[in-house]
Design a protein around this motif. Structure first.
Motif, short mmCIF file in Angstrom:
data_model
loop_
_atom_site.label_atom_id
_atom_site.label_comp_id
_atom_site.label_asym_id
_atom_site.label_seq_id
_atom_site.Cartn_x
_atom_site.Cartn_y
_atom_site.Cartn_z
N TRP A 87 0.85 -1.19 0.00
CA TRP A 87 0.00 0.00 0.00
C TRP A 87 0.88 1.24 0.00
N ALA A 127 -3.34 -7.42 2.53
CA ALA A 127 -4.02 -6.76 3.65
C ALA A 127 -3.28 -6.91 4.98
N TRP A 132 -2.25 -2.91 2.90
CA TRP A 132 -3.36 -2.49 2.03
C TRP A 132 -4.65 -2.47 2.85
N ALA A 134 -8.01 -3.28 4.27
CA ALA A 134 -8.75 -4.54 4.14
C ALA A 134 -10.06 -4.37 3.38
N VAL A 137 -9.14 -4.38 -0.28
CA VAL A 137 -8.75 -5.73 -0.71
C VAL A 137 -10.00 -6.58 -0.90
#
Length: 182
Positions: A87, A127, A132, A134, A137
Motif C-alpha cells: 500500500w 491486507a 493495504w 482490508a 482488498v
C-alpha cells in the motif's frame, strides 16, 4: 461465475485443490500467510520455489503475477504463489497498484483453473504486513472472483480470512457488490 465462500480460519488446513499464497517477490518464504504455508507444507515448497528462482524467475516473481508449486504436506495439490503490492497511501499510485492487486487475484484464480483445480482458497492478499486497507482488498478480490468466467477461476473460490473482523469486511464488501456468498 464461481461459487464464492467466505470462512474464518487457517488457510493451511483447507481441503481444496489449490491454495493461494500471499508470497513476496523473492519466493523464499517470509512471515504471515507465506510463513505459515511454508511451515505447514514443509521443505518441498521452498525447494520448488528455489528451483523457480534458479530457472524461470531469476529476478523474482513480479507483483501481480502468479506461479504454482507443489503443496508439500498440505492437503491441497498446488500452492499458487502471488506477490501483491504494498500500500503506497491514497492517490494515483494506489490506483496504479490496485490494478496489480486485482491481477494478483485474477492470475492466481486463472492459474488454478488452468491446472484443473475444482476449488481454490485465498487469503486477503496485501491486507497484512503490506498494509493495504482490508475493505479495499475485499472489494477488489470479490469483484475479480465474481467476474471470472468458466476458465478464469475454479468452480469454487473460497476466501479464508484470518479473523472475524476480516470476515466481516469481506461480507460487507460482498453485500455492497450485490454478491451472494456462502
Amino acid at each position: 461465475m464461481p461459487r464464492i465462500d467466505l470462512v474464518t480460519g487457517d488457510l493451511t488446513r483447507e481441503r481444496v485443490d489449490a491454495i493461494v499464497n500471499a508470497a513476496n517477490s523473492t519466493l523464499l518464504g517470509g512471515g504471515g500467510v507465506d510463513g505459515a504455508i511454508h511451515r505447514a507444507g514443509g521443505p518441498s515448497i521452498l525447494a520448488a520455489c528455489r528451483e523457480l528462482r534458479r530457472t524461470a524467475l531469476p529476478d523474482g516473481l513480479p507483483v501481480g503475477e502468479a506461479v504454482a508449486t507443489t503443496a508439500g504436506r498440505l492437503s491441497a495439490r498446488w500452492v499458487i504463489h502471488t506477490a501483491g503490492p504494498v500500500w503506497p497511501g491514497p492517490g494515483e499510485e494506489a490506483d496504479a497498484r490496485r490494478v496489480r492487486l486485482a491481477n494478483a487475484f485474477r492470475n492466481s484464480f486463472a492459474l488454478a483453473a488452468s491446472l484443473g483445480a475444482a476449488s481454490v482458497a485465498a487469503p486477503a492478499v496485501s491486507a497484512g504486513v503490506y498494509g493495504w486497507p482490508a475493505d479495499d482488498v475485499a472489494r477488489v478480490a470479490l469483484r475479480v472472483a465474481a467476474e471470472a468466467g468458466d476458465d478464469g477461476a475454479p468452480p469454487l473460490v473460497r476466501f479464508v480470512l484470518s479473523s472475524p473482523a476480516m470476515h466481516e469486511r469481506f461480507a460487507r464488501a460482498a453485500a455492497e457488490l450485490g454478491l451472494t456468498v456462502d
